[in-house]
Motif scaffolding. Structure first.
Motif, PDB file in Angstrom:
ATOM      1  N   ASN A 377      62.004  -4.001  64.734  1.00  0.00           N
ATOM      2  CA  ASN A 377      62.261  -2.578  64.577  1.00  0.00           C
ATOM      3  C   ASN A 377      62.305  -2.189  63.099  1.00  0.00           C
ATOM      4  O   ASN A 377      62.648  -2.995  62.239  1.00  0.00           O
ATOM      5  CB  ASN A 377      63.598  -2.185  65.213  1.00  0.00           C
ATOM      6  N   ILE A 378      62.006  -0.927  62.848  1.00  0.00           N
ATOM      7  CA  ILE A 378      62.113  -0.359  61.510  1.00  0.00           C
ATOM      8  C   ILE A 378      63.493   0.292  61.380  1.00  0.00           C
ATOM      9  O   ILE A 378      64.085   0.710  62.373  1.00  0.00           O
ATOM     10  CB  ILE A 378      60.997   0.677  61.255  1.00  0.00           C
ATOM     11  N   PHE A 380      64.476   3.031  59.003  1.00  0.00           N
ATOM     12  CA  PHE A 380      64.356   4.039  57.949  1.00  0.00           C
ATOM     13  C   PHE A 380      65.723   4.664  57.675  1.00  0.00           C
ATOM     14  O   PHE A 380      66.485   4.943  58.595  1.00  0.00           O
ATOM     15  CB  PHE A 380      63.386   5.140  58.371  1.00  0.00           C
ATOM     16  N   ARG A 413      67.432   4.459  65.072  1.00  0.00           N
ATOM     17  CA  ARG A 413      66.969   3.143  64.616  1.00  0.00           C
ATOM     18  C   ARG A 413      66.859   2.151  65.758  1.00  0.00           C
ATOM     19  O   ARG A 413      66.079   1.198  65.707  1.00  0.00           O
ATOM     20  CB  ARG A 413      67.901   2.620  63.516  1.00  0.00           C
ATOM     21  N   ASN A 419      59.590   2.682  66.125  1.00  0.00           N
ATOM     22  CA  ASN A 419      59.852   1.254  65.929  1.00  0.00           C
ATOM     23  C   ASN A 419      58.610   0.416  66.212  1.00  0.00           C
ATOM     24  O   ASN A 419      58.382  -0.615  65.568  1.00  0.00           O
ATOM     25  CB  ASN A 419      60.997   0.800  66.844  1.00  0.00           C
ATOM     26  N   THR A 422      54.949   1.353  63.418  1.00  0.00           N
ATOM     27  CA  THR A 422      54.687   1.041  62.022  1.00  0.00           C
ATOM     28  C   THR A 422      53.455   0.142  61.922  1.00  0.00           C
ATOM     29  O   THR A 422      53.103  -0.561  62.873  1.00  0.00           O
ATOM     30  CB  THR A 422      55.898   0.343  61.382  1.00  0.00           C
ATOM     31  N   ASN A 444      56.897  -1.669  57.552  1.00  0.00           N
ATOM     32  CA  ASN A 444      58.186  -2.345  57.573  1.00  0.00           C
ATOM     33  C   ASN A 444      58.290  -3.254  56.343  1.00  0.00           C
ATOM     34  O   ASN A 444      57.374  -4.029  56.057  1.00  0.00           O
ATOM     35  CB  ASN A 444      58.323  -3.175  58.856  1.00  0.00           C
ATOM     36  N   SER A 445      59.410  -3.164  55.650  1.00  0.00           N
ATOM     37  CA  SER A 445      59.558  -3.887  54.384  1.00  0.00           C
ATOM     38  C   SER A 445      59.581  -5.399  54.552  1.00  0.00           C
ATOM     39  O   SER A 445      59.442  -6.138  53.565  1.00  0.00           O
ATOM     40  CB  SER A 445      60.839  -3.433  53.678  1.00  0.00           C
TER      41      SER A 445
END
Length: 563
Positions: A377-378, A380, A413, A419, A422, A444-445
């Motif tokens: 999951n992202i 943000f 989130r 999610n 991305t 996603n980082s």
């Protein structure tokens, strides 16, 4: 038992805008999919399902179609699709389209004509009604919040939209609409596509008279599922589509049908029904919601006993009567390793365990892009980074009700559709190798540690584990057609089931949590002759499977026994 190719296939779902961008505009395209066909062939999948690629203004990421027989300009041209189809078929891969038959875009030529005047020939292509008592015609609520009715001042009437106001519902009571839909579906079949996923197909028929739903809470609108979902007329319409079009092609069909159990599913997928091959069920997707589908944002902890009950019911009722479509994730659902696993300490182990569960069940397994490398999951920090219309509407509604922003963001989130949307993480290069430009939604980082390039180099990666699972399914017929039986039904941590076909018995052992529980297997299992097919932890020697064993966190094992 009817054996056929689509039962024996593995499907890979692609969300085109997030898969691979080849022209630097920040959005994935058809040439990006073509460029990765060898990757998908090597993974071992058989069918590629693409979310809508039809021309669309993209108010709902392609599920608002403005031209069924044209390609979304951001994705390329029809020549690009034809090349993709040709290249896929050359590799033995099949292409499944995603078609929206319930509604169109409000920019579709039909709707532009329909709203032009009350006497326009296309007026009855959509569902128009006079308002009541200064308000909408009834109290139905949209899936994206608010009324399903949008007032149109030009003709002083309301049109119906179960989803966004930019997605007006077609009127399937009009035989001209039915004929147009049939012709469009056959047009794609004649191009050579190998099947369809029919979006929101359960809603193409509405209750006669469009009555208001029961409203016990005196709310201005109500989600009246039973008045626009899974009505008998849906089956009449699907049976006609099958007899007149689908029957004449060797294809694969799957319908999106929320709000049904396995008994109702047989009305769609029964071997003799003549409607669809399989449907996507949502019961297991609602286990972490307070009140089912309508309570998506009301998050609660899920528990394993409920999952066992849901899955076992579908596996049992449909056996030799219909067919399951098995999945953990799609473009509308959070990432499974974040939702049902542990995306931190045990990301690799839990991702492998969840994959084992799905791929060993009876039914066609679906892999959503990035699932095979354990994408998460992202999270943000700002709502401004989200793009999903459903998410943004939820945020707006909750803020207007005075809910603290951080409370809203915590839920988003967990459950936002973004999610899963991305960009695909191909490498640890800039923007995860997805684009040379600015991606339409942030990457996603964690792509530096979760990406295809690294996974291919690691023989113990989630990606290689998926390859092994898919290969096993092609090797052992019991994995495809074996009868399911749940064991240890009351165990709250361990999910154990068997699949049996003739003298072959598959034993699947899954620890769904991060503890180390002890497992005692039933006495009736024949453990004398056993072969370990796959596991996500190293297993020691010939005595690895005894009557009582202790499992590692999120451990999974699959054995072949004598029945």
């Amino acid at each position: 038992m009817n054996k056929t190719w689509w039962k024996e296939s593995v499907v890979y779902q692609i969300y085109p805008i997030s898969f691979l961008d080849t022209n630097g505009d920040g959005m994935g395209d058809l040439r990006g999919i073509t460029a990765k066909l060898d990757y998908l062939k090597d993974l071992g999948v058989d069918v590629i399902w693409m979310c809508p690629i039809n021309q669309s203004p993209n108010h709902d990421n392609g599920y608002d179609i403005s031209d069924y027989q044209a390609i979304m300009k951001e994705f390329g041209m029809m020549d690009d699709f034809d090349q993709l189809l040709q290249e896929a078929h050359a590799r033995g891969l099949k292409i499944m389209m995603d078609l929206v038959l319930n509604h169109t875009s409000d920019e579709h030529p039909w709707f532009i004509e329909s709203r032009a005047s009350k006497d326009n020939p296309k007026r009855d292509f959509y569902i128009w009604r006079q308002g009541k008592n200064g308000g909408p015609p009834n109290n139905w609520e949209s899936y994206f919040s608010g009324s399903v009715w949008e007032y149109d001042a030009a003709t002083d009437e309301y049109y119906l939209h179960l989803y966004s106001k930019h997605q007006p519902d077609l009127n399937w009571e009009n035989p001209n609409v039915v004929n147009c839909m049939h012709e469009m579906v056959e047009w794609w079949l004649k191009k050579g596509v190998d099947g369809f996923r029919f979006d929101a197909i359960a809603h193409i028929a509405k209750a006669v008279g469009l009555p208001s739903g029961e409203n016990p809470n005196s709310l201005p609108t109500v989600r009246a599922y039973e008045l626009f979902s899974n009505l008998d007329k849906v089956h009449t319409l699907l049976n006609n589509l099958y007899k007149e079009v689908l029957f004449h092609y060797d294809i694969m069909t799957v319908g999106e049908t929320s709000g049904i159990g396995p008994e109702q599913a047989l009305s769609y997928v029964g071997e003799t029904r003549g409607e669809l091959n399989m449907v996507f069920q949502f019961e297991h997707m609602q286990l972490d919601a307070v009140s089912g589908g309508s309570g998506k944002w009301n998050v609660r902890p899920w528990n394993l006993l409920e999952l066992k009950k849901v899955i076992s019911s579908w596996q049992t009722v449909l056996h030799e009567q219909g067919w399951n479509a098995n999945y953990w994730c799609n473009h509308d659902q959070p990432r499974p390793v974040s939702r049902f696993g542990d995306d931190q300490k045990y990301r690799v182990e839990s991702a492998k365990m969840l994959a084992t569960f799905i791929h060993m069940l009876e039914g066609t397994p679906y892999i959503y892009q990035g699932e095979e490398i354990g994408m998460t999951n992202i999270a943000f920090q700002s709502v401004d980074d989200y793009r999903d219309v459903e998410t943004l509407n939820f945020y707006k509604d909750q803020m207007s009700e005075g809910v603290p922003e951080e409370t809203i963001m915590q839920v988003i989130r967990k459950k936002s559709r973004d999610n899963a949307r991305t960009p695909m993480q191909w490498s640890n290069n800039k923007e995860a190798g997805f684009t040379q430009g600015k991606p339409w939604i942030k990457v996603n980082s964690n792509y530096n540690v979760i990406n295809v390039e690294d996974a291919l180099q690691d023989p113990d990666s989630i990606l290689h584990y998926y390859k092994n699972l898919i290969a096993l399914r092609k090797e052992h017929e019991v994995i495809v057609y074996g009868k399911y039986e749940l064991l240890l039904s009351e165990d709250r941590e361990i999910y154990v089931y068997t699949r049996t076909l003739e003298d072959a018995c598959l034993l699947v052992i899954l620890n769904f949590f991060g503890k180390e529980p002890e497992l005692t297997l039933p006495q009736h299992l024949n453990l004398d002759s056993k072969e370990l097919l796959i596991s996500n932890y190293p297993v020691n020697g010939e005595d690895d499977l005894c009557q009582t064993i202790r499992l590692c966190p999120y451990e999974s094992r699959v054995y072949m026994l004598k029945a």
